[in-house]
Scaffold this active site. Structure first.
Site, PDB file in Angstrom:
ATOM      1  N   ILE A 152       0.854  -1.193   0.000  1.00  0.00           N
ATOM      2  CA  ILE A 152       0.000   0.000   0.000  1.00  0.00           C
ATOM      3  C   ILE A 152       0.889   1.241   0.000  1.00  0.00           C
ATOM      4  CG2 ILE A 152      -1.793   1.279   1.228  1.00  0.00           C
ATOM      5  CD1 ILE A 152      -2.614  -1.382   2.559  1.00  0.00           C
ATOM      6  N   CYS A 153       0.699   2.079  -0.995  1.00  0.00           N
ATOM      7  CA  CYS A 153       1.404   3.360  -1.115  1.00  0.00           C
ATOM      8  C   CYS A 153       2.928   3.134  -1.056  1.00  0.00           C
ATOM      9  CB  CYS A 153       0.921   4.332  -0.037  1.00  0.00           C
ATOM     10  SG  CYS A 153       1.352   6.044  -0.406  1.00  0.00           S
ATOM     11  N   GLU A 154       3.622   3.761  -0.104  1.00  0.00           N
ATOM     12  CA  GLU A 154       5.070   3.548  -0.032  1.00  0.00           C
ATOM     13  C   GLU A 154       5.373   2.067   0.201  1.00  0.00           C
ATOM     14  OE1 GLU A 154       7.082   5.214   3.344  1.00  0.00           O
ATOM     15  OE2 GLU A 154       8.964   5.427   2.262  1.00  0.00           O
ATOM     16  N   GLY A 156       3.840  -0.214  -1.173  1.00  0.00           N
ATOM     17  CA  GLY A 156       3.798  -0.792  -2.514  1.00  0.00           C
ATOM     18  C   GLY A 156       5.157  -0.714  -3.178  1.00  0.00           C
ATOM     19  N   THR A 176      -1.371  -1.375  -4.339  1.00  0.00           N
ATOM     20  CA  THR A 176      -2.484  -0.421  -4.253  1.00  0.00           C
ATOM     21  C   THR A 176      -1.895   0.973  -4.073  1.00  0.00           C
ATOM     22  OG1 THR A 176      -2.615  -0.746  -1.869  1.00  0.00           O
ATOM     23  CG2 THR A 176      -4.088  -2.085  -3.209  1.00  0.00           C
TER      24      THR A 176
END
Lengths: 380, 307
Positions: A152-154, A156, A176
């Site tokens: 998720i985000c960083e 990811g 994501t």
């Protein structure tokens, strides 16, 4: 200016009605505030157990709630900017619960609360160190060669780098709201989108070095203020308009307060890792160029050959779609799929509409690509 | 010159400067509210207080700056005269006189920074002026940060003015069309939407980004100057300094890194006997990565230790 005054014609009865409605709302809201206790706004309440720990990093396994349909366990990896609790904000707005309810075996890594003492930790330490250790632990626990990763985000970016460095240990990669091409924001030109990209590029590398030298880390409050800048009027009106709007509705008020709780819980980003994040990635865009080095090895996105699902929010102003969709042309995987969802960066996780799309979308995709996996058994 | 007198002068200058800046900013916001109310054709400025800009505010700020300039110049002259009278060290006196020149604080050159840098890093005369040098560095960093803060605020305030103008224009257009806003909610919604767009545009401007960059940098420099001063006194009284703690933490991080690499190597070379620390202690089932990669990582970990 006489025309201006003509443009506002508020009838006395309208003004009185508005004032009355506002008064009633505030009175009801004040009563609700009196009744609400901290436990009412608890977040990340899905039951889980700590299964591994190293330094400040802990690995948790969520307790299953139904029969397993996806054989290979999934490790959720959030970044250092914010906390994983966003994926489990509340019972009816929880990616974690949505996946558990669909028979996914879930783990989550919690990076803890880095302090100035963690200043020297690098992305290498987090990705090739702690994350690699978590993945190894799960593989050994389940007797598997590979696991599924959900970044998720960083986080990811962490999972992307890990998958590129250790592809033999990753069954599938689900990303994501993950930035890959940190300069692709310039291609979209949507007002209010990609401001962090632009802002970071406006700094000189030595400014970032001095910032980290001064504070030892990237303070959570500092990043919070940068995020607030991205939605200037929303930030200004949050407490005197948005809050008033929902304060007489207990459910909406609790949603608001839980979100506030998550926003307020913004850990510091370890200094050396923050330098890499801001300079190597946001400024120099090394990941997509194949120039990022971790643990002395180049991160080659072509080495990502496992199936990839890239989920993004169509109205994500923090990670504009183009910055994440760039992955399509970079990975070596034959199975690359995108799942664009309505909503913004956080809304895609906690928004009401997203609940029926994000969890099921990921669970179905995982089940589809998990056919070859065969776990031996789980060590308790 | 008695060093205590010099510090008293500095403290006075600092206080006056701070008050003048505060007054300047208060003037800005009051003026903003007034003009916004006028622009909207309203008599009650209280409705918009706090988020409406005004050129009168800028004029008030300019006047306050002039007052600050005047008081700062007077003090600067006094300090310079005193310093020149003290011929114990003419070189230091000349340098300090330059620092006390307000043109240096508010100018865009880096001459003063370079001078300070020379003072901080260059050859020193035994123990003379060591303490004062650190206080001056903090003072200069504080002044720089206030200056950059005001410069950045001006850019933001200009955006607010632009937003107010755009809002008034929209209201005019609606009036021309006979589309009056009939509730405060509508008025507020239009204002929020208009201001949001203008602010977002401003944030992408070079003026906004460059002044904010300067502010971030100045903030870091102020904190570093404060730390330097704090370290000076920590050393004096035998307390551990930030630098020493950073050194210890760096060593701990490097040791942990080496330990992780060692464990990986150890696991790779002993496939049947592994262990994991933490709450759960499962029986290992298989060996993790190949030894060649493990060696690579060990080398990398050592290399990373110097990052």
């Amino acid at each position: 200016m006489s025309e201006v005054s003509h443009a506002i014609r508020i009838k006395p009865e309208q003004a009185i009605a508005e004032a009355k409605a506002l008064g009633e709302k505030i009175a009801k809201g004040a009563k609700l505030f009196e009744e609400i206790r901290d436990e009412d706004v608890a977040i990340a309440t899905t039951p889980k157990d700590e299964v591994w720990r190293q330094d400040k990093v802990t690995l948790h396994r969520y307790r299953p709630v139904t029969e397993q349909t996806v054989k290979t366990p999934v490790l959720i990896v959030y970044g250092m900017v914010g906390r994983y609790t966003m994926a489990d904000l509340q019972e009816d707005r929880s990616l974690v619960r949505n996946l558990l309810n669909r028979g996914v075996d879930l783990y989550v890594v919690d990076w803890g609360n880095p302090s100035r003492a963690d200043r020297w930790l690098t992305l290498d330490d987090y990705i090739d160190g702690y994350l690699a250790e978590c993945a190894r632990f799960i593989r050994e626990r389940h007797g598997l060669d590979k696991i599924n990763l959900l970044g998720i985000c960083e986080g990811g970016v962490f999972t992307t780098c890990y998958a590129a460095l250790h592809p033999e240990t990753v069954q599938t990669l689900v990303l994501t709201i993950t930035p890959i091409d940190f300069h692709a924001d310039a291609r979209e030109e949507r007002l209010g989108f990609g401001f962090i990209n632009l802002w970071t590029r406006s700094l000189k590398p030595e400014d970032i070095d001095r910032l980290i030298e001064a504070y030892g880390n990237l303070p959570g409050e500092f990043m919070g203020s940068v995020f607030s800048m991205m939605t200037p009027m929303r930030t200004l009106t949050k407490y005197n308009l948005d809050l008033i709007e929902v304060m007489d509705d207990k459910k909406k008020l609790l949603n608001f307060l839980r979100m506030e709780k998550w926003i307020a819980d913004r850990p510091h980003h370890p200094g050396e890792a923050a330098k890499q994040w801001l300079k190597d990635l946001y400024q120099d865009n090394k990941l997509v160029k194949g120039e990022l080095e971790l643990g002395g090895r180049k991160v080659d996105l072509k080495a990502i050959t496992m199936p990839v699902l890239n989920v993004f929010a169509k109205d994500d102003h923090i990670i504009p779609p183009a910055t994440t969709q760039a992955l399509r042309l970079c990975v070596g995987s034959k199975t690359y799929q995108e799942l664009p969802l309505p909503g913004g960066h956080v809304g895609v996780f906690v928004g009401g509409k997203a609940q029926g799309l994000l969890g099921p979308g990921i669970a179905n995709w995982l089940a589809e690509h998990d056919r070859d996996a065969a776990p031996r058994h789980v060590q308790q | 010159m008695n060093p205590f007198d010099a510090m008293q002068n500095l403290a006075d200058l600092w206080n006056k400067g701070g008050k003048a800046y505060l007054t300047a900013q208060q003037g800005l916001f009051t003026g903003m509210a007034d003009t916004m109310a006028k622009a909207a054709g309203l008599g009650d400025k209280a409705s918009f207080q706090g988020f409406t800009p005004d050129t009168q505010g800028f004029e008030a700020a300019r006047q306050d700056f002039a007052k600050l300039w005047s008081s700062a110049s007077e003090l600067s002259s006094a300090l310079t005269r005193t310093l020149k009278a003290d011929q114990a060290n003419p070189q230091v006196a000349a340098v300090l006189a330059k620092i006390f020149d307000p043109r240096g604080w508010l100018g865009a050159t880096n001459e003063v920074d370079q001078t300070l840098q020379r003072m901080a890093e260059g050859p020193q005369l035994a123990d003379l002026w060591n303490t004062e040098r650190k206080f001056i560095a903090v003072f200069n960093a504080w002044t720089a940060m206030r200056r950059h803060s005001l410069e950045h605020n001006k850019v933001v305030l200009e955006a607010w003015m632009k937003a107010a103008g755009a809002f008034a224009k929209l209201l005019n257009e609606r009036a021309d069309k006979g589309e009056a806003l009939e509730s405060w909610r509508e008025v507020l919604a239009l204002w929020v939407e208009t201001a949001n767009e203008v602010l977002l545009e401003t944030q992408r401007s070079e003026a906004f980004l460059s002044t904010q960059r300067d502010l971030v940098k100045a903030s870091s420099e102020l904190r570093l100057a404060q730390q330097d001063l704090a370290e000076f006194y920590s050393e004096m009284f035998g307390y551990p300094t930030r630098t020493e703690l950073d050194d210890v933490h760096r060593t701990v991080t490097e040791l942990r890194r080496e330990l992780r690499a060692f464990k990986r190597e150890s696991r790779a070379s002993r496939p049947a006997v592994e262990s994991t620390n933490g709450a759960a202690r499962p029986t290992p089932r298989r060996t993790a990565p190949i030894s060649s990669r493990s060696k690579k990582r060990t080398r990398a970990a050592k290399a990373g230790a110097s990052s």
